[in-house]
Design a protein around this motif. Structure first.
Motif, PDB file in Angstrom:
ATOM      1  N   THR A  63       0.650  -1.179   0.119  1.00  0.00           N
ATOM      2  CA  THR A  63      -0.195  -0.072   0.182  1.00  0.00           C
ATOM      3  C   THR A  63       0.570   1.192   0.072  1.00  0.00           C
ATOM      4  N   VAL A  64       0.404   2.412  -0.283  1.00  0.00           N
ATOM      5  CA  VAL A  64       1.009   3.923  -0.566  1.00  0.00           C
ATOM      6  C   VAL A  64      -0.042   4.355   1.390  1.00  0.00           C
ATOM      7  N   GLY A  65       0.404   5.274   2.452  1.00  0.00           N
ATOM      8  CA  GLY A  65       0.338   5.865   2.530  1.00  0.00           C
ATOM      9  C   GLY A  65       1.062   6.680   3.752  1.00  0.00           C
ATOM     10  N   THR A  66       0.295   7.146   4.860  1.00  0.00           N
ATOM     11  CA  THR A  66       1.013   7.498   6.134  1.00  0.00           C
ATOM     12  C   THR A  66       0.139   7.422   7.182  1.00  0.00           C
ATOM     13  N   HIS A  67       0.964   7.080   8.534  1.00  0.00           N
ATOM     14  CA  HIS A  67      -0.060   6.625  10.079  1.00  0.00           C
ATOM     15  C   HIS A  67      -0.184   8.231  10.058  1.00  0.00           C
ATOM     16  N   PRO A  68      -1.026   7.970  11.078  1.00  0.00           N
ATOM     17  CA  PRO A  68      -1.086   9.330  11.875  1.00  0.00           C
ATOM     18  C   PRO A  68       0.328   9.603  12.933  1.00  0.00           C
ATOM     19  N   HIS A  69       0.437   9.220  12.978  1.00  0.00           N
ATOM     20  CA  HIS A  69       1.656   9.062  14.015  1.00  0.00           C
ATOM     21  C   HIS A  69       3.330  10.266  13.214  1.00  0.00           C
ATOM     22  N   GLU A  70       2.420   9.918  11.549  1.00  0.00           N
ATOM     23  CA  GLU A  70       3.887  10.547  10.980  1.00  0.00           C
ATOM     24  C   GLU A  70       3.092  11.152   9.677  1.00  0.00           C
ATOM     25  N   ALA A  71       1.985  11.689  10.258  1.00  0.00           N
ATOM     26  CA  ALA A  71       1.431  12.689   9.774  1.00  0.00           C
ATOM     27  C   ALA A  71       2.131  14.611   9.589  1.00  0.00           C
ATOM     28  N   LYS A  72       2.575  14.867  10.562  1.00  0.00           N
ATOM     29  CA  LYS A  72       3.661  15.583  10.845  1.00  0.00           C
ATOM     30  C   LYS A  72       4.517  15.345   9.529  1.00  0.00           C
ATOM     31  N   GLU A  73       5.351  14.441   9.125  1.00  0.00           N
ATOM     32  CA  GLU A  73       5.982  14.840   8.452  1.00  0.00           C
ATOM     33  C   GLU A  73       5.780  14.444   6.815  1.00  0.00           C
ATOM     34  N   ASN A  74       4.097  14.924   6.259  1.00  0.00           N
ATOM     35  CA  ASN A  74       3.806  15.498   5.256  1.00  0.00           C
ATOM     36  C   ASN A  74       3.171  16.410   5.395  1.00  0.00           C
ATOM     37  N   PRO A  75       2.872  16.985   5.960  1.00  0.00           N
ATOM     38  CA  PRO A  75       1.720  18.135   6.584  1.00  0.00           C
ATOM     39  C   PRO A  75       1.461  18.626   4.894  1.00  0.00           C
ATOM     40  N   ASP A  76       2.167  18.714   4.223  1.00  0.00           N
ATOM     41  CA  ASP A  76       1.279  19.495   2.586  1.00  0.00           C
ATOM     42  C   ASP A  76       1.484  17.624   1.826  1.00  0.00           C
ATOM     43  N   LEU A  77       0.558  17.588   2.295  1.00  0.00           N
ATOM     44  CA  LEU A  77       1.180  15.616   1.173  1.00  0.00           C
ATOM     45  C   LEU A  77      -0.487  16.181   0.263  1.00  0.00           C
ATOM     46  N   THR A  78      -0.086  15.609  -1.036  1.00  0.00           N
ATOM     47  CA  THR A  78      -1.112  15.889  -1.917  1.00  0.00           C
ATOM     48  C   THR A  78      -1.880  14.788  -2.405  1.00  0.00           C
ATOM     49  N   VAL A  79      -2.902  15.167  -2.897  1.00  0.00           N
ATOM     50  CA  VAL A  79      -3.353  14.268  -4.312  1.00  0.00           C
ATOM     51  C   VAL A  79      -2.433  13.194  -4.804  1.00  0.00           C
ATOM     52  N   GLU A  80      -1.557  13.747  -5.179  1.00  0.00           N
ATOM     53  CA  GLU A  80      -0.823  13.834  -6.885  1.00  0.00           C
ATOM     54  C   GLU A  80      -0.240  13.045  -6.034  1.00  0.00           C
ATOM     55  N   ASP A  81       0.514  13.276  -5.417  1.00  0.00           N
ATOM     56  CA  ASP A  81       2.083  12.721  -4.174  1.00  0.00           C
ATOM     57  C   ASP A  81       1.393  11.099  -3.776  1.00  0.00           C
ATOM     58  N   LEU A  82      -0.106  10.257  -3.168  1.00  0.00           N
ATOM     59  CA  LEU A  82      -0.169   9.175  -3.917  1.00  0.00           C
ATOM     60  C   LEU A  82      -0.682   9.231  -4.487  1.00  0.00           C
ATOM     61  N   LEU A  83      -1.355   9.470  -6.022  1.00  0.00           N
ATOM     62  CA  LEU A  83      -1.615   8.559  -6.561  1.00  0.00           C
ATOM     63  C   LEU A  83      -0.815   8.396  -8.170  1.00  0.00           C
ATOM     64  N   THR A  84       0.832   9.220  -8.210  1.00  0.00           N
ATOM     65  CA  THR A  84       1.432   8.621  -8.814  1.00  0.00           C
ATOM     66  C   THR A  84       2.277   7.613  -8.546  1.00  0.00           C
TER      67      THR A  84
END
Length: 262
Positions: A63-84
């Motif tokens: 899978t691809v994603g960021t656990h809530p513990h680690e959300a601060k690592e990618n606060p500006d995460l975009t949909v495109e980041d995940l979809l790519t």
């Protein structure tokens, strides 16, 4: 549907706890009858390591994603980041993502913001959203209802230990639930009570290894080879035979993670 003896729907084989013997852990799983595993991404900076394990093994997906513990690592995460990253052929889900208000390792507003981005990616990709929720039932219910109202997506509440009200609310949204080794813990009767009422055609099974080793392995590093103990406990809780557990949970898994192919 792929014919499997056992499936572990949530493993963390890239975790440092497996650095010394990862190949042996995978072989022990196979020897125990585990024919399919899904390696779960906990942060985007770990995605390459997560995916490399899936790419190197025919019976492992990612899978691809960021656990809530680690959300601060990618606060500006975009949909495109995940979809790519989700375009890679062995990626079968979005997450693990969600809300964890027990530890609050990331600020709650950042957790919610990043979680919503994952929901949008699940909606756009058609891949299931793998959700972690802990001590955040009210927020979780509200976020999921708001996101579902924008357009439905497939939803999995992994290692479910939250309350019966959130379970009912999510079940009404069509959610699937995964059962972990926590179901075997002596003090987890409240979890077993919720499992009894989960939709019987929307339950799958996991270890969440290297965490949450089931009885009688509790206290040890958890491995996918331990997943048969969770199958046995689910059968006991629901009054299902071993064949029913396997048939029901495997059918549910392949309906949910429909990108998995032989």
């Amino acid at each position: 549907m792929i014919d499997c003896r056992y499936i572990d729907s949530h493993v963390n084989l890239h975790a440092p706890q497996f650095d010394e013997d990862r190949a042996e852990v995978i072989e022990r799983a196979r020897a125990a009858g585990v024919d399919l595993m899904i390696n779960i991404c906990d942060r985007l900076s770990n995605f390459d390591a997560v995916y490399a394990i899936a790419e190197a093994n025919d019976d492992i997906w990612a899978t691809v994603g960021t656990h809530p513990h680690e959300a601060k690592e990618n606060p500006d995460l975009t949909v495109e980041d995940l979809l790519t990253l989700a375009q890679k052929p062995k990626v079968v889900g979005i997450g693990e993502c969600g809300l964890d208000f027990h530890y609050d390792y990331s600020p709650r507003d950042i957790q919610a913001k990043v979680f919503r981005v994952h929901a949008m990616a699940a909606r756009e990709s058609g891949l299931p959203l793998v959700v972690h929720t802990r001590e955040a039932d009210d927020w979780m219910g509200q976020v999921l209802e708001e996101e579902m109202a924008k357009g439905a997506f497939k939803l999995l509440l992994h290692c479910y230990t939250s309350g019966p009200e959130l379970a009912r609310k999510c079940a009404a949204m069509g959610a699937y639930f995964s059962v972990s080794g926590i179901a075997t813990f002596k003090a987890a009767q409240d979890v077993r009570d919720v499992i009894k009422d989960m939709p019987g055609d929307r339950i799958i099974i996991e270890t969440d290894c290297p965490y949450l080793a089931p009885m009688p392995m509790r206290g040890r590093r958890c491995e996918p080879a331990f997943v048969p103990h969770v199958y046995d406990k689910l059968g006991e809780i629901r009054g299902w035979t071993a064949d029913e557990v396997r048939g029901r949970t495997h059918e549910a898994l392949f309906e949910l993670f429909d990108r998995i192919q032989p």
